[in-house]
Design a protein around this motif. Structure first.
Motif, short mmCIF file in Angstrom:
data_model
loop_
_atom_site.label_atom_id
_atom_site.label_comp_id
_atom_site.label_asym_id
_atom_site.label_seq_id
_atom_site.Cartn_x
_atom_site.Cartn_y
_atom_site.Cartn_z
N UNK A 123 -17.89 -61.53 10.05
CA UNK A 123 -16.78 -62.46 10.29
C UNK A 123 -16.73 -62.94 11.73
N UNK A 124 -17.45 -62.27 12.63
CA UNK A 124 -17.30 -62.55 14.06
C UNK A 124 -17.59 -64.01 14.39
N UNK A 125 -18.76 -64.51 14.02
CA UNK A 125 -19.13 -65.88 14.37
C UNK A 125 -18.27 -66.93 13.68
N UNK A 126 -17.97 -66.79 12.36
CA UNK A 126 -17.03 -67.73 11.76
C UNK A 126 -15.68 -67.74 12.46
N UNK A 127 -15.20 -66.57 12.92
CA UNK A 127 -13.92 -66.54 13.62
C UNK A 127 -14.02 -67.19 14.99
N UNK A 128 -15.16 -67.05 15.66
CA UNK A 128 -15.35 -67.75 16.93
C UNK A 128 -15.25 -69.26 16.72
N UNK A 129 -15.96 -69.75 15.68
CA UNK A 129 -15.93 -71.19 15.39
C UNK A 129 -14.52 -71.64 14.98
N UNK A 130 -13.86 -70.85 14.13
CA UNK A 130 -12.51 -71.21 13.70
C UNK A 130 -11.53 -71.15 14.86
N UNK A 131 -11.68 -70.16 15.73
CA UNK A 131 -10.81 -70.08 16.89
C UNK A 131 -10.98 -71.28 17.81
N UNK A 132 -12.24 -71.68 18.05
CA UNK A 132 -12.48 -72.85 18.88
C UNK A 132 -11.90 -74.10 18.23
N UNK A 133 -12.04 -74.21 16.91
CA UNK A 133 -11.50 -75.37 16.20
C UNK A 133 -9.98 -75.41 16.23
N UNK A 134 -9.35 -74.25 16.02
CA UNK A 134 -7.88 -74.23 16.00
C UNK A 134 -7.29 -74.45 17.39
N UNK A 135 -7.92 -73.88 18.43
CA UNK A 135 -7.43 -74.09 19.80
C UNK A 135 -7.57 -75.57 20.18
N UNK A 136 -8.70 -76.17 19.83
CA UNK A 136 -8.88 -77.59 20.11
C UNK A 136 -7.82 -78.41 19.39
N UNK A 160 -26.11 -58.55 21.32
CA UNK A 160 -26.77 -59.64 22.03
C UNK A 160 -26.85 -60.88 21.16
N UNK A 161 -27.19 -60.69 19.88
CA UNK A 161 -27.31 -61.83 18.97
C UNK A 161 -25.94 -62.49 18.75
N UNK A 162 -24.89 -61.68 18.62
CA UNK A 162 -23.56 -62.25 18.43
C UNK A 162 -23.12 -63.05 19.65
N UNK A 163 -23.42 -62.54 20.84
CA UNK A 163 -23.03 -63.25 22.06
C UNK A 163 -23.77 -64.58 22.18
N UNK A 164 -25.09 -64.55 21.90
CA UNK A 164 -25.88 -65.78 22.01
C UNK A 164 -25.44 -66.82 20.98
N UNK A 165 -25.18 -66.36 19.75
CA UNK A 165 -24.78 -67.29 18.70
C UNK A 165 -23.35 -67.78 18.87
N UNK A 166 -22.58 -67.12 19.73
CA UNK A 166 -21.21 -67.59 19.98
C UNK A 166 -21.21 -68.95 20.67
N UNK A 167 -22.26 -69.26 21.41
CA UNK A 167 -22.31 -70.54 22.12
C UNK A 167 -22.34 -71.70 21.13
N UNK A 168 -23.31 -71.74 20.16
CA UNK A 168 -23.24 -72.82 19.17
C UNK A 168 -22.00 -72.74 18.30
N UNK A 169 -21.46 -71.53 18.07
CA UNK A 169 -20.25 -71.41 17.26
C UNK A 169 -19.07 -72.11 17.94
N UNK A 170 -18.94 -71.92 19.26
CA UNK A 170 -17.86 -72.59 20.00
C UNK A 170 -18.07 -74.10 19.98
N UNK A 171 -19.31 -74.53 20.19
CA UNK A 171 -19.62 -75.95 20.18
C UNK A 171 -19.27 -76.57 18.83
#
Length: 447
Positions: free
Chosen positions: A202-215, A22-33
């Protein structure tokens, strides 16, 4: 810090909040942003620097009837760039942040009012042909912006985690893939004060990095060679020896610049005033540019592609001159108060070193030679084996060299592991200025 003893075994998980699903899913939102915004900031920097680059190196010399690759025009632009950057560092509030010679990729957050000056000097340096990349400053900008933004909309997210996500997102955007961020963070997640496995951390850093690289991909950016070299082919045992020679020689060459780095930094900063030592740095870079030509200017990524597009166009003597001039330009730019990173110039140096190695060792396939050159230079300057392996493979566009590089990196690491890093430490600064530092030497100081 001493490790756990038999009487006090280490806990199964480090202290701190558990990373539940649950925490990983919720924190994925700011990570993507954070990932999207970090990539947009980098893209904005590239666009503005590209526009100014066109004015300095195309529009203006054409209007004046001057060849843009004229030695005197190169000298003029770099000297003017040094003066302009020196004025900003001297006069703009915050003095454009800390000296990049003292910072690593994992940047500390800066006050928001420092960021405009830092952004301006990076644009000036990138457009003016200074031999530094954008990585250190843009990471500092994105970390500072992300912490300030998330503090307003999601106060429950720890600032340390926000900063880590911004670093990961920017690395993903810079290299156009989250793989680079994953490799960087594999060595950093031990510092995260939270439970869970390696991949939980690594999950949240990879979410942020994935959003950054896709953008970045959607905006037309990326990293790597646009002129792929011939495939490496079937690995040969003798290639290990030849490849290790190139990688170790490249790393040893980088160490010469690294050991000169504090001496050159001390020499420039003996002038004490940023306008003086940065302007002098621009003059020296202009002189080096006159010698080495346009190929030795800028951060080096496009110039690396130029070298790889026609490897046979440069003789061993020309490659040796390019290596010497570019290394000198990197050391001077990093020492003289310009803001920028050292990884991208190291990649260019590695490409040139690999081409020289292939010319001097005809039995070594070109693709592996270039990869080994990049491996050795980046390993010595970035001091990160994972990043060095990733960049080496990315630059040649041939994954078949990876098994060989995984072995060749070992002797190259022995060359660099006990050497000093390309970083000005607090001890170095204390030797330079034993008295109280001047205002522009303090991070985030007011005018």
């Amino acid at each position: 810090m001493s490790g756990p003893t038999a009487a006090s075994p280490a806990p199964a998980t480090p202290p701190g909040p558990q990373l539940t699903v649950r925490r990983l899913v919720l924190l994925s939102i700011p990570a993507i942003l954070i990932g999207v915004l970090s990539a947009l900031t980098l893209r904005l920097l590239d666009l503005i620097a590209g526009q100014l680059d066109g004015v300095l190196w195309t529009t203006t010399p054409q209007a004046l009837g001057i060849a843009p690759d004229s030695p005197w025009w190169i000298f003029t632009v770099l000297t003017a760039t040094g003066i302009a950057v020196g004025l900003v560092v001297w006069l703009v509030p915050g003095h454009a942040g800390p000296d990049s010679a003292t910072t690593e990729l994992a940047a500390a957050p800066l006050p928001l009012w420092v960021l405009p000056g830092l952004f301006v000097v990076v644009v000036l340096s990138l457009a003016g042909g200074v031999s530094l990349g954008p990585e250190n400053p843009i990471i500092a900008v994105n970390v500072s912006l992300a912490i300030a933004l998330v503090a307003r909309i999601a106060k429950a997210v720890p600032p340390q985690l926000v900063g880590a996500l911004a670093i990961s997102a920017t690395v993903g955007a810079l290299f156009g893939t989250p793989v680079a961020a994953a490799l960087v963070f594999t060595g950093m997640v031990g510092e995260f004060k939270m439970g869970g496995s390696l991949w939980d951390k690594l999950f949240l850093p990879l979410v942020a990095a994935g959003a950054g690289s896709v953008t970045t991909f959607l905006l037309g950016g990326g990293f790597g060679a646009t002129a792929p070299l011939p495939p490496y082919g079937t690995p040969q045992a003798f290639d290990l020896l030849l490849g290790a020679i190139v990688a170790c020689a490249a790393a040893a060459f980088a160490l010469i610049g690294i050991y000169l780095f504090p001496l050159v930094h001390r020499t420039f900063h003996a002038l004490r005033h940023p306008l003086l030592y940065i302007a002098l740095g621009g003059v020296v870079l202009g002189l080096l540019g006159m010698i080495g030509g346009p190929i030795t200017l800028f951060k080096g990524l496009e110039q690396s592609e130029e070298l790889l597009a026609d490897p046979e166009a440069y003789s061993p003597g020309q490659l040796a001159v390019i290596l010497l001039v570019k290394m000198a330009a990197l050391v001077v730019a990093a020492s003289a108060g310009f803001r920028g990173g050292r990884i991208f110039p190291a990649v260019f140096l590695g490409v040139a070193a690999g081409l020289l190695g292939a010319a001097l060792l005809p039995g070594l396939p070109l693709s592996l030679a270039v990869a080994c050159g990049v491996l050795g230079l980046v390993l010595a300057i970035a001091r990160d084996g994972w990043v060095a392996l990733f960049v080496a493979v990315a630059m040649v566009g041939d994954v078949t060299v990876l098994p060989m590089l995984c072995i060749i990196v070992l002797p190259a690491w022995l060359v660099v592991t006990w050497a000093r890093e390309m970083l000005i430490t607090p001890a170095d600064l204390a030797r330079e200025h034993p008295e109280a530092p001047l205002p522009w030497a303090r991070v985030g100081s007011a005018r």
